[in-house]
Write an enzyme that holds these catalytic residues in place. Sequence first.
Site, PDB file in Angstrom:
ATOM      1  N   ASN A   1       4.010  -0.792  -2.794  1.00  0.00           N
ATOM      2  CA  ASN A   1       4.374  -2.172  -2.471  1.00  0.00           C
ATOM      3  C   ASN A   1       5.657  -2.483  -3.237  1.00  0.00           C
ATOM      4  O   ASN A   1       5.633  -2.613  -4.457  1.00  0.00           O
ATOM      5  CB  ASN A   1       3.226  -3.106  -2.887  1.00  0.00           C
ATOM      6  CG  ASN A   1       3.570  -4.565  -2.691  1.00  0.00           C
ATOM      7  OD1 ASN A   1       4.604  -4.906  -2.117  1.00  0.00           O
ATOM      8  ND2 ASN A   1       2.699  -5.440  -3.178  1.00  0.00           N
TER       9      ASN A   1
ATOM     10  N   HIS B   1      -2.162 -10.804  -0.872  1.00  0.00           N
ATOM     11  CA  HIS B   1      -1.829 -10.283  -2.202  1.00  0.00           C
ATOM     12  C   HIS B   1      -1.952 -11.420  -3.221  1.00  0.00           C
ATOM     13  O   HIS B   1      -1.674 -12.586  -2.890  1.00  0.00           O
ATOM     14  CB  HIS B   1      -0.404  -9.712  -2.197  1.00  0.00           C
ATOM     15  CG  HIS B   1      -0.096  -8.912  -3.424  1.00  0.00           C
ATOM     16  ND1 HIS B   1       0.240  -9.524  -4.615  1.00  0.00           N
ATOM     17  CD2 HIS B   1      -0.107  -7.579  -3.664  1.00  0.00           C
ATOM     18  CE1 HIS B   1       0.422  -8.574  -5.536  1.00  0.00           C
ATOM     19  NE2 HIS B   1       0.220  -7.388  -4.980  1.00  0.00           N
TER      20      HIS B   1
ATOM     21  N   GLU C   1      -0.087 -12.334  -5.469  1.00  0.00           N
ATOM     22  CA  GLU C   1       1.159 -13.104  -5.623  1.00  0.00           C
ATOM     23  C   GLU C   1       1.301 -14.118  -4.489  1.00  0.00           C
ATOM     24  O   GLU C   1       1.824 -15.219  -4.698  1.00  0.00           O
ATOM     25  CB  GLU C   1       2.358 -12.132  -5.693  1.00  0.00           C
ATOM     26  CG  GLU C   1       2.357 -11.391  -7.024  1.00  0.00           C
ATOM     27  CD  GLU C   1       2.859  -9.951  -6.972  1.00  0.00           C
ATOM     28  OE1 GLU C   1       3.550  -9.567  -6.009  1.00  0.00           O
ATOM     29  OE2 GLU C   1       2.539  -9.197  -7.921  1.00  0.00           O
TER      30      GLU C   1
ATOM     31  N   GLY D   1       1.166  -5.050 -12.919  1.00  0.00           N
ATOM     32  CA  GLY D   1       2.445  -5.114 -13.620  1.00  0.00           C
ATOM     33  C   GLY D   1       2.329  -5.298 -15.122  1.00  0.00           C
ATOM     34  O   GLY D   1       3.303  -5.607 -15.800  1.00  0.00           O
TER      35      GLY D   1
END
Length: 246
Positions: free
Chosen positions: A9, A93, A95, A171
Amino acid sequence: MRKQIIVGNWKMFKTNKIGVRFIENIEAKIKGNPNLIVGIAAPSIMLSDLTKVAKNIKIAAQNCYFKEEGAYTGEISIPMLKEIGIEYVVIGHSERRDIFKEDDELINNKVKALLEANLVPILCCGESLEIYENGKTMEHVKNQLTKNLNGISANHVKKVVIAYEPIWAIGTGKVATPQIAQDVIKAIRDHLASMYDQNIANEVLIQYGGSVKPENIKEILSQPDIDGALVGGASLIEDSYLGLIE
Ligand code: 13P
Protein backbone atom coordinates in the site's frame (compact mmCIF):
# COMPACT_ATOMS: atom_id res chain seq x y z
CA MET A 1 -5.77 -24.67 0.00
CA ARG A 2 -6.08 -20.92 0.21
CA LYS A 3 -3.80 -18.76 -1.94
CA GLN A 4 -1.55 -16.14 -0.39
CA ILE A 5 -1.90 -12.44 -1.14
CA ILE A 6 0.74 -9.80 -0.50
CA VAL A 7 -0.23 -6.24 -1.34
CA GLY A 8 1.91 -3.13 -0.97
CA ASN A 9 0.00 0.00 0.00
CA TRP A 10 1.82 3.06 -1.27
CA LYS A 11 -0.56 5.43 0.53
CA MET A 12 0.20 9.03 -0.63
CA PHE A 13 3.78 8.40 -1.68
CA LYS A 14 5.59 8.54 -5.06
CA THR A 15 4.61 10.30 -8.28
CA ASN A 16 3.40 8.72 -11.49
CA LYS A 17 6.78 8.47 -13.26
CA ILE A 18 8.48 7.02 -10.20
CA GLY A 19 5.64 4.55 -9.73
CA VAL A 20 5.79 3.36 -13.35
CA ARG A 21 9.55 2.83 -13.12
CA PHE A 22 9.11 0.84 -9.90
CA ILE A 23 6.54 -1.52 -11.48
CA GLU A 24 8.68 -1.97 -14.63
CA ASN A 25 11.75 -2.81 -12.54
CA ILE A 26 9.89 -5.29 -10.33
CA GLU A 27 8.15 -6.96 -13.29
CA ALA A 28 11.54 -7.57 -14.89
CA LYS A 29 12.61 -9.50 -11.79
CA ILE A 30 9.59 -11.63 -10.86
CA LYS A 31 7.78 -14.63 -12.29
CA GLY A 32 4.12 -15.42 -11.81
CA ASN A 33 3.17 -17.94 -9.13
CA PRO A 34 -0.37 -19.34 -9.31
CA ASN A 35 -0.55 -19.67 -5.52
CA LEU A 36 0.56 -16.13 -4.73
CA ILE A 37 -1.24 -12.92 -5.61
CA VAL A 38 1.03 -9.87 -5.46
CA GLY A 39 -0.23 -6.34 -5.74
CA ILE A 40 0.39 -2.65 -5.26
CA ALA A 41 -2.36 -0.31 -4.10
CA ALA A 42 -1.40 3.01 -5.68
CA PRO A 43 -2.75 6.55 -5.61
CA SER A 44 -5.60 6.87 -8.13
CA ILE A 45 -3.77 9.21 -10.49
CA MET A 46 -1.21 6.47 -11.19
CA LEU A 47 -3.59 3.56 -11.72
CA SER A 48 -4.07 3.90 -15.45
CA ASP A 49 -0.35 4.07 -16.27
CA LEU A 50 0.60 1.36 -13.78
CA THR A 51 -1.90 -1.13 -15.23
CA LYS A 52 -0.22 -0.64 -18.63
CA VAL A 53 3.15 -1.87 -17.37
CA ALA A 54 2.00 -4.43 -14.79
CA LYS A 55 1.88 -8.11 -15.76
CA ASN A 56 2.16 -10.25 -12.63
CA ILE A 57 1.51 -7.42 -10.21
CA LYS A 58 -2.15 -6.65 -9.59
CA ILE A 59 -2.63 -2.90 -9.46
CA ALA A 60 -5.16 -2.02 -6.79
CA ALA A 61 -6.97 1.18 -5.90
CA GLN A 62 -6.79 2.59 -2.38
CA ASN A 63 -10.42 3.70 -2.27
CA CYS A 64 -13.52 4.36 -4.37
CA TYR A 65 -17.05 5.70 -3.97
CA PHE A 66 -20.07 3.39 -4.14
CA LYS A 67 -22.30 5.39 -6.51
CA GLU A 68 -22.06 4.70 -10.26
CA GLU A 69 -21.75 8.39 -11.14
CA GLY A 70 -22.99 11.78 -10.07
CA ALA A 71 -22.12 15.04 -8.38
CA TYR A 72 -19.48 13.71 -5.97
CA THR A 73 -16.54 16.04 -6.45
CA GLY A 74 -13.19 14.40 -5.83
CA GLU A 75 -14.48 10.83 -5.82
CA ILE A 76 -13.66 7.90 -8.10
CA SER A 77 -16.31 5.43 -9.31
CA ILE A 78 -16.19 1.68 -9.74
CA PRO A 79 -16.87 1.90 -13.53
CA MET A 80 -13.82 4.19 -13.81
CA LEU A 81 -11.70 1.57 -12.07
CA LYS A 82 -13.15 -1.32 -14.06
CA GLU A 83 -12.49 0.36 -17.38
CA ILE A 84 -8.75 0.43 -16.73
CA GLY A 85 -8.67 -3.16 -15.48
CA ILE A 86 -8.52 -2.72 -11.71
CA GLU A 87 -9.65 -5.83 -9.79
CA TYR A 88 -8.79 -5.03 -6.16
CA VAL A 89 -9.78 -2.01 -4.08
CA VAL A 90 -8.69 -1.30 -0.50
CA ILE A 91 -11.72 -0.27 1.56
CA GLY A 92 -11.97 1.05 5.10
CA HIS A 93 -8.28 1.54 5.78
CA SER A 94 -7.83 2.97 9.29
CA GLU A 95 -6.47 6.17 7.73
CA ARG A 96 -9.73 6.55 5.78
CA ARG A 97 -11.74 5.79 8.91
CA ASP A 98 -9.79 8.07 11.25
CA ILE A 99 -8.62 11.00 9.13
CA PHE A 100 -11.44 11.11 6.58
CA LYS A 101 -14.17 10.00 8.99
CA GLU A 102 -15.49 7.11 6.90
CA ASP A 103 -18.04 5.21 8.95
CA ASP A 104 -19.08 1.56 8.93
CA GLU A 105 -22.20 2.21 6.87
CA LEU A 106 -20.25 3.96 4.10
CA ILE A 107 -17.69 1.15 4.11
CA ASN A 108 -20.50 -1.43 3.91
CA ASN A 109 -21.95 0.38 0.88
CA LYS A 110 -18.55 0.37 -0.82
CA VAL A 111 -17.99 -3.34 -0.17
CA LYS A 112 -21.45 -4.17 -1.55
CA ALA A 113 -21.00 -2.03 -4.67
CA LEU A 114 -17.60 -3.58 -5.44
CA LEU A 115 -18.91 -7.13 -5.09
CA GLU A 116 -21.91 -6.35 -7.28
CA ALA A 117 -19.46 -5.07 -9.91
CA ASN A 118 -17.37 -8.24 -9.55
CA LEU A 119 -14.34 -6.48 -8.03
CA VAL A 120 -12.52 -7.59 -4.90
CA PRO A 121 -12.64 -5.40 -1.81
CA ILE A 122 -9.64 -5.60 0.50
CA LEU A 123 -11.62 -4.75 3.61
CA CYS A 124 -9.47 -3.38 6.45
CA CYS A 125 -10.32 -3.68 10.11
CA GLY A 126 -8.34 -3.20 13.31
CA GLU A 127 -8.27 -1.59 16.71
CA SER A 128 -6.64 1.48 18.25
CA LEU A 129 -3.98 1.24 20.97
CA GLU A 130 -6.56 2.16 23.59
CA ILE A 131 -8.91 -0.63 22.57
CA TYR A 132 -6.00 -3.05 22.46
CA GLU A 133 -4.82 -2.08 25.94
CA ASN A 134 -8.34 -2.45 27.29
CA GLY A 135 -8.50 -6.00 25.97
CA LYS A 136 -11.39 -5.20 23.63
CA THR A 137 -9.71 -6.09 20.32
CA MET A 138 -11.84 -9.09 19.38
CA GLU A 139 -15.10 -7.34 20.26
CA HIS A 140 -14.11 -4.27 18.22
CA VAL A 141 -12.96 -6.15 15.13
CA LYS A 142 -16.00 -8.46 15.12
CA ASN A 143 -18.28 -5.46 15.44
CA GLN A 144 -16.57 -3.74 12.48
CA LEU A 145 -16.96 -6.85 10.33
CA THR A 146 -20.59 -7.41 11.30
CA LYS A 147 -21.38 -3.87 10.17
CA ASN A 148 -19.11 -3.77 7.12
CA LEU A 149 -20.41 -7.11 5.77
CA ASN A 150 -24.06 -6.41 6.56
CA GLY A 151 -26.33 -7.73 3.79
CA ILE A 152 -23.54 -9.43 1.88
CA SER A 153 -24.37 -12.92 0.62
CA ALA A 154 -22.30 -16.01 1.33
CA ASN A 155 -21.41 -16.26 -2.33
CA HIS A 156 -20.10 -12.73 -2.36
CA VAL A 157 -18.26 -12.83 0.96
CA LYS A 158 -15.97 -15.60 -0.31
CA LYS A 159 -14.41 -13.05 -2.66
CA VAL A 160 -13.65 -10.46 0.01
CA VAL A 161 -10.06 -10.17 1.23
CA ILE A 162 -9.96 -9.07 4.86
CA ALA A 163 -6.92 -7.18 6.17
CA TYR A 164 -6.49 -7.13 9.93
CA GLU A 165 -4.37 -4.06 10.70
CA PRO A 166 -4.00 -3.09 14.36
CA ILE A 167 -3.67 0.70 14.24
CA TRP A 168 -0.97 0.68 16.92
CA ALA A 169 1.23 -1.39 14.60
CA ILE A 170 0.85 0.79 11.48
CA GLY A 171 3.98 2.74 10.64
CA THR A 172 5.17 2.48 14.23
CA GLY A 173 7.69 -0.33 13.85
CA LYS A 174 5.66 -2.13 16.56
CA VAL A 175 4.61 -5.33 14.87
CA ALA A 176 1.97 -7.48 16.53
CA THR A 177 3.62 -10.76 17.45
CA PRO A 178 2.78 -13.52 14.98
CA GLN A 179 0.79 -15.15 17.79
CA ILE A 180 -1.33 -12.04 18.44
CA ALA A 181 -1.97 -11.65 14.70
CA GLN A 182 -2.87 -15.34 14.41
CA ASP A 183 -5.23 -15.18 17.42
CA VAL A 184 -7.15 -12.18 16.08
CA ILE A 185 -7.28 -13.55 12.54
CA LYS A 186 -8.51 -16.91 13.85
CA ALA A 187 -11.22 -15.02 15.78
CA ILE A 188 -12.15 -13.23 12.54
CA ARG A 189 -12.44 -16.58 10.75
CA ASP A 190 -14.59 -17.95 13.60
CA HIS A 191 -16.77 -14.87 13.38
CA LEU A 192 -17.21 -15.40 9.62
CA ALA A 193 -18.18 -19.01 10.39
CA SER A 194 -20.86 -17.75 12.78
CA MET A 195 -22.11 -15.15 10.27
CA TYR A 196 -22.03 -17.63 7.35
CA ASP A 197 -20.64 -21.14 7.86
CA GLN A 198 -17.30 -22.83 8.41
CA ASN A 199 -16.76 -23.76 4.77
CA ILE A 200 -17.24 -20.19 3.66
CA ALA A 201 -15.00 -18.92 6.47
CA ASN A 202 -12.28 -21.35 5.38
CA GLU A 203 -12.25 -19.85 1.89
CA VAL A 204 -11.83 -16.20 2.84
CA LEU A 205 -8.31 -14.76 2.50
CA ILE A 206 -7.25 -12.81 5.59
CA GLN A 207 -4.13 -10.65 5.64
CA TYR A 208 -2.19 -9.11 8.48
CA GLY A 209 -0.88 -5.55 8.17
CA GLY A 210 1.24 -3.37 10.44
CA SER A 211 5.04 -2.97 10.21
CA VAL A 212 5.49 -6.05 8.01
CA LYS A 213 9.00 -6.22 6.56
CA PRO A 214 11.10 -8.74 4.63
CA GLU A 215 12.66 -9.76 7.98
CA ASN A 216 9.40 -10.68 9.70
CA ILE A 217 7.02 -11.68 6.89
CA LYS A 218 7.99 -15.35 6.88
CA GLU A 219 7.09 -15.91 10.50
CA ILE A 220 3.83 -14.00 10.13
CA LEU A 221 2.79 -15.96 7.03
CA SER A 222 3.67 -19.27 8.67
CA GLN A 223 0.65 -18.86 10.98
CA PRO A 224 -2.20 -21.18 9.94
CA ASP A 225 -4.93 -18.55 9.51
CA ILE A 226 -2.82 -15.74 8.00
CA ASP A 227 -2.99 -15.73 4.21
CA GLY A 228 -0.92 -12.71 3.37
CA ALA A 229 0.10 -9.19 4.23
CA LEU A 230 -0.87 -5.61 3.52
CA VAL A 231 2.36 -3.66 3.67
CA GLY A 232 2.93 0.09 3.84
CA GLY A 233 6.46 1.39 4.37
CA ALA A 234 8.32 -1.73 3.27
CA SER A 235 6.53 -1.76 -0.09
CA LEU A 236 7.96 1.61 -1.13
CA ILE A 237 11.51 0.44 -1.81
CA GLU A 238 12.11 -1.96 -4.69
CA ASP A 239 14.51 -4.33 -2.90
CA SER A 240 12.31 -4.44 0.12
CA TYR A 241 9.16 -5.16 -1.96
CA LEU A 242 11.04 -7.94 -3.74
CA GLY A 243 12.16 -9.26 -0.36
CA LEU A 244 8.54 -9.44 0.78
CA ILE A 245 7.37 -11.44 -2.20
CA GLU A 246 10.39 -13.69 -2.40
P1 13P B 1 3.15 -0.16 7.58
O1 13P B 1 3.52 -1.44 6.90
O2 13P B 1 3.94 1.01 7.12
O3 13P B 1 3.08 -0.31 9.07
O4 13P B 1 1.63 0.18 7.09
C1 13P B 1 0.67 -0.80 7.20
C2 13P B 1 -0.52 -0.35 6.45
O5 13P B 1 -1.22 0.57 6.85
C3 13P B 1 -0.83 -1.02 5.18
O6 13P B 1 -2.09 -0.68 4.72
